[in-house]
Design a protein around this motif. Sequence first.
Motif, mmCIF file in Angstrom:
data_model
loop_
_atom_site.group_PDB
_atom_site.id
_atom_site.type_symbol
_atom_site.label_atom_id
_atom_site.label_comp_id
_atom_site.label_asym_id
_atom_site.label_seq_id
_atom_site.Cartn_x
_atom_site.Cartn_y
_atom_site.Cartn_z
ATOM 1 N N THR A 1 -45.713 -40.108 -19.602
ATOM 2 C CA THR A 1 -45.940 -41.191 -20.550
ATOM 3 C C THR A 1 -47.376 -41.088 -21.069
ATOM 4 O O THR A 1 -48.061 -40.088 -20.840
ATOM 5 C CB THR A 1 -45.681 -42.559 -19.891
ATOM 6 N N ASN A 2 -47.848 -42.120 -21.767
ATOM 7 C CA ASN A 2 -49.232 -42.177 -22.220
ATOM 8 C C ASN A 2 -50.118 -42.825 -21.165
ATOM 9 O O ASN A 2 -49.674 -43.712 -20.422
ATOM 10 C CB ASN A 2 -49.368 -42.999 -23.496
ATOM 11 N N ILE B 1 -42.291 -38.828 -14.204
ATOM 12 C CA ILE B 1 -42.084 -39.332 -15.561
ATOM 13 C C ILE B 1 -43.370 -39.131 -16.352
ATOM 14 O O ILE B 1 -44.461 -39.475 -15.873
ATOM 15 C CB ILE B 1 -41.744 -40.843 -15.554
ATOM 16 N N GLY C 1 -41.294 -43.732 -21.395
ATOM 17 C CA GLY C 1 -41.564 -42.479 -20.723
ATOM 18 C C GLY C 1 -40.286 -41.662 -20.656
ATOM 19 O O GLY C 1 -39.214 -42.137 -21.047
ATOM 20 N N GLY D 1 -45.590 -43.207 -25.362
ATOM 21 C CA GLY D 1 -45.162 -42.487 -24.178
ATOM 22 C C GLY D 1 -43.767 -41.929 -24.286
ATOM 23 O O GLY D 1 -43.337 -41.136 -23.452
ATOM 24 N N ILE E 1 -45.292 -36.307 -27.489
ATOM 25 C CA ILE E 1 -45.284 -37.632 -26.881
ATOM 26 C C ILE E 1 -45.833 -38.614 -27.907
ATOM 27 O O ILE E 1 -46.994 -38.503 -28.326
ATOM 28 C CB ILE E 1 -46.154 -37.678 -25.615
ATOM 29 N N THR F 1 -34.591 -41.184 -20.607
ATOM 30 C CA THR F 1 -35.763 -41.947 -21.044
ATOM 31 C C THR F 1 -35.814 -43.259 -20.272
ATOM 32 O O THR F 1 -34.791 -43.761 -19.814
ATOM 33 C CB THR F 1 -35.733 -42.241 -22.552
#
Length: 476
Positions: free
Chosen positions: A198-199, A196, A187, A318, A331, A170
Motif C-alpha cells: 500500500t502507500n 500487502i 492495498g 495504495g 500503485i 485487493t
Amino acid sequence: MSTENEGTAVPPAPSAPPVPVDAPAPAPGAAPEGHAPSAGNPAPTAGGVPAAQLPPAPPGQPGAYPAAEAGWPAPAGPAYMGGDGGAGGVWGASYQQPAPKPKKGRGGLVAAILVAALVAGGVGGGIGYQLAKNENSSGSTTVAAATSGGDVKSSSGSIAAVAAKALPSTVTIEAASNNGQGGTGTGFVFDTQGHIITNNHVVAEAVDGGKLTATFPNGKKYDAEIIGHAQGYDVAVIKLKNAPSDLKPLPLGDSDQMVVGDTTIAIGAPFGLSNTVTTGIISAKNRPVASSDGASGSRPSYMSALQTDASINPGNSGGPLLDARGAVIGINSAIQSTASGGLGGSGGQSGSIGLGFAIPINQAKYVAQELIKTGKPVYAKIGASVSLEDSVGGAKITDRGTGGSASVETGGPADKAGLKPGDVITKLDDRVIDSGPTLIGEIWTHKPGDKVTITYQRDGRTHTVDLALGSRIGDN
C-alpha cells in the motif's frame, strides 16, 4: 521541453499542485486524494486542516531548503536526494527550494500533493473528508460493491474479467492511531505469506502502535501489522495476522513497457466506497511529482510517476493500477486538484479531474522487497545538495548544504565524478532534468550501485560524466 514518450511540448502544469490520495489534507487549494474518513470520525473543518507544504526555510536561507539526498527532506525540514546521514541530518543530496508552486516547462507537477488516504478526526482529511461528510450524513463511508454480475459471463481479457479476477486480491485498509484518528485506503496481496502493498501515507496513522485492519471484498477482515514503510517512496508493506492459506497475489507487470494510450484499470475505495473499479489510459510517463500529506514536519515523497485519467479519489491510495491483462503496473498515490476553494470552498475540486499519478511497480516492487527483507527502505543517492528553483533549467548544485555543510558530500558519488557547486544537472541518462525534485524522482527509479550518465552545465559549457549511485538505508 517534452516528456520521454511525447514528441511535442507538454502543456503547463495545472494551476494547483497534485495531492496524495490518502493522507491528511493540505491547506485550502490543495485536496488530499487519499484516505476516506472512517465512520464515526467527524470530518475536519476547512480551518482545522494543516497546510500541505514544506516547513519554513532554515534560518539564514530565505525561501530555501537543503535537498534530501535520498529524495526527501530530513526530519528538521531539509530535504535530501540520496545521501548518507551525517551531522545535521544531511542524507547526501540536499536541495533548496522556494515556496512550493506548480511547475511548468516539462510538465512536472512538483508541489504539495494531497495524499490519497483520508485521515479522519482532528488531523485532517481535506476535501475528501468534506465531500464524504456532505454526501453521507449517516457518517458511514464504506459501501461494499457487488463483486458478481449474476449469471452473465465476461469474455476473457475484458475489463469485467480483469476486475473479477483482481478484486478478490485487493483489500480496504483502515488505519487508526492510538487516539482513534484514522481513515481508509487500499492495498493488494503481494505474496502468499500475507504481505500487502500500500502507500506509506495510508498506514501512517498506525505506525506508532495504532490499529490496522484489512478487509477483503468477501467481507472477511484481518488485523494487520506494519512490516516496513518508506515515506520518501510513499510505499509501505503490511502483513495480515492469521492470514488465510488461499491468498492469490496479483501478478506484477512491467511499468517500463507501458506506453501512452495503454489501457489502465484502477481498484480502490474512493470516499470509502470499497471495491470500486474505474478505467482509463496511460496519459503520460515519467511525470515528476512531489507529494506531502500536510502533517507538520512530514517529509515529501517523490516519484517519476505514471499519469492516468482513470478516476482516482481519496480512498484509492495504495490500490493497484492494472494493465489490460490484469497485471499491476503501479500503485495509485496522488491526484491533481484544481486551484481555489480548498476544503469544500466554492471554487475547489476535491475529487478526480482525470489527473491521477501512480508509483511505477518496477520501483515499488524493489522497495517492497527491501522492506520485507530488512524492515528498512534503501535509497539511491548522488551525494549533492541541489536547488529546487525552477528557473535554472535543471538541478543546480548549491553553494552549501544543510546547516552550512558542504553541498557535495566528500567521497560521495558526485564528488568522485568531479561535480562542483554551481553545476546544473540537465539530464540523467536520457531523462531531461528540469529541477531538483525531478532529479530526486529519477534517482529513486534506480537502485544503489546503478551506473548512470549525468549531463551538466558549467560556465556555459555542457559536460557528461558517468557515476555509480550510492546508497542510504533510511529509517522510514
